[in-house]
Design an enzyme around this catalytic site. Structure first.
Site, PDB file in Angstrom:
ATOM      1  N   LEU A  57     -80.644  -6.377  -5.601  1.00 22.30           N
ATOM      2  CA  LEU A  57     -79.441  -7.459  -5.484  1.00 22.30           C
ATOM      3  C   LEU A  57     -78.317  -6.494  -5.292  1.00 22.30           C
ATOM      4  O   LEU A  57     -78.032  -5.423  -5.615  1.00 22.30           O
ATOM      5  CB  LEU A  57     -79.070  -8.195  -6.576  1.00 22.30           C
ATOM      6  CG  LEU A  57     -80.607  -9.354  -6.996  1.00 22.30           C
ATOM      7  CD1 LEU A  57     -80.042 -10.056  -8.217  1.00 22.30           C
ATOM      8  CD2 LEU A  57     -80.587 -10.087  -5.828  1.00 22.30           C
ATOM      9  N   ASP A  58     -77.300  -7.172  -4.524  1.00 22.61           N
ATOM     10  CA  ASP A  58     -75.735  -6.479  -4.164  1.00 22.61           C
ATOM     11  C   ASP A  58     -75.469  -6.320  -5.862  1.00 22.61           C
ATOM     12  O   ASP A  58     -75.620  -7.060  -6.746  1.00 22.61           O
ATOM     13  CB  ASP A  58     -74.874  -7.398  -3.525  1.00 22.61           C
ATOM     14  CG  ASP A  58     -75.422  -7.431  -2.072  1.00 22.61           C
ATOM     15  OD1 ASP A  58     -76.126  -6.667  -1.465  1.00 22.61           O
ATOM     16  OD2 ASP A  58     -74.970  -8.404  -1.291  1.00 22.61           O
ATOM     17  N   MET A  59     -74.408  -5.341  -5.826  1.00 30.97           N
ATOM     18  CA  MET A  59     -73.675  -5.056  -7.013  1.00 30.97           C
ATOM     19  C   MET A  59     -72.925  -6.367  -7.743  1.00 30.97           C
ATOM     20  O   MET A  59     -73.257  -6.617  -8.981  1.00 30.97           O
ATOM     21  CB  MET A  59     -73.006  -3.732  -7.078  1.00 30.97           C
ATOM     22  CG  MET A  59     -72.390  -3.242  -8.405  1.00 30.97           C
ATOM     23  SD  MET A  59     -71.275  -2.025  -8.210  1.00 30.97           S
ATOM     24  CE  MET A  59     -69.832  -2.644  -7.522  1.00 30.97           C
TER      25      MET A  59
END
Length: 212
Positions: free
Chosen positions: A51-53
């Site tokens: 997942l994106d940060m």
């Protein structure tokens, strides 16, 4: 402290907070991540997806190489069910829709992605309006059929309703306390039993789900 939804000898399902990396970065100061935290807790942890940060929500990890291969194939073959929640700019009048717009990396502005009908890779997102919020924005459910980088974020920008708090695709990202994107539900076949498993993660208070 990692919030673990499920664990057995084959997999771990855990929640990634917004602002935490999925996997360690190259620089020493970027070592902290959901992966490194789980590796400190379990004897072996293998990454299956990311997942994106700035995105919060559910992730599944493998505890064996065999489980990692099995789960990775499910992601590649689009067997995995992924559902996200997002709060998007302004009220969306249509109840639902499909966005079919190919994406590629905007190389001079990495990691930004852009829509490119010639060189882009196929990307499809299904969306459904859940609530017209009192603050003038819209709570939506997003289901990515493909898994391109920043897919949901670029597609909602293309629709004219960027996700609030997005530092890349919203014109005023400080209008929200965080990127308002949450990996809400995750479904997949257990790599050992073959049973279909579904997990749900309630978003934080900024999403207003109690009144949705």
């Amino acid at each position: 402290m990692v919030h673990i939804y499920y664990q057995d000898a084959h997999i771990v399902v855990a929640e990634k907070p917004a602002g935490l990396l999925s996997v360690p970065g190259r620089a020493p100061e970027n070592h902290d991540s959901l992966t490194s935290r789980l590796q400190a807790q379990f004897d072996a942890i293998y990454v299956v997806h990311r997942l994106d940060m700035d995105t919060s929500g559910l992730m599944v990890f493998a505890r064996t190489k065999a489980a990692q291969s099995h789960l990775s194939r499910q992601f590649q073959q689009r067997v995995v069910g992924k559902t996200y929640l997002a709060v998007c700019q302004d009220h969306i009048e249509e109840p639902a829709g499909v966005i079919d717009q190919p994406l590629r990396c905007d190389w001079p502005n990495r990691p930004r992605q852009i829509i490119d009908s010639v060189q882009g890779r196929a990307a499809l997102t299904r969306w459904e309006r859940l609530q017209l919020r009192e603050d003038g924005h819209t709570l939506v459910r997003l289901e990515p059929h493909t898994g391109r980088a920043h897919q949901l974020r670029v597609h909602m920008q293309w629709l004219g309703h960027p996700i609030l708090g997005d530092p890349f695709y919203h014109p005023t990202p400080d209008a929200a306390p965080r990127l308002m994107l949450h990996a809400w539900q995750l479904g997949f076949l257990h790599p050992a039993s073959g049973h279909w498993m579904v997990f749900s993660s309630p978003p934080d208070e900024f999403f207003g789900m109690e009144s949705a």
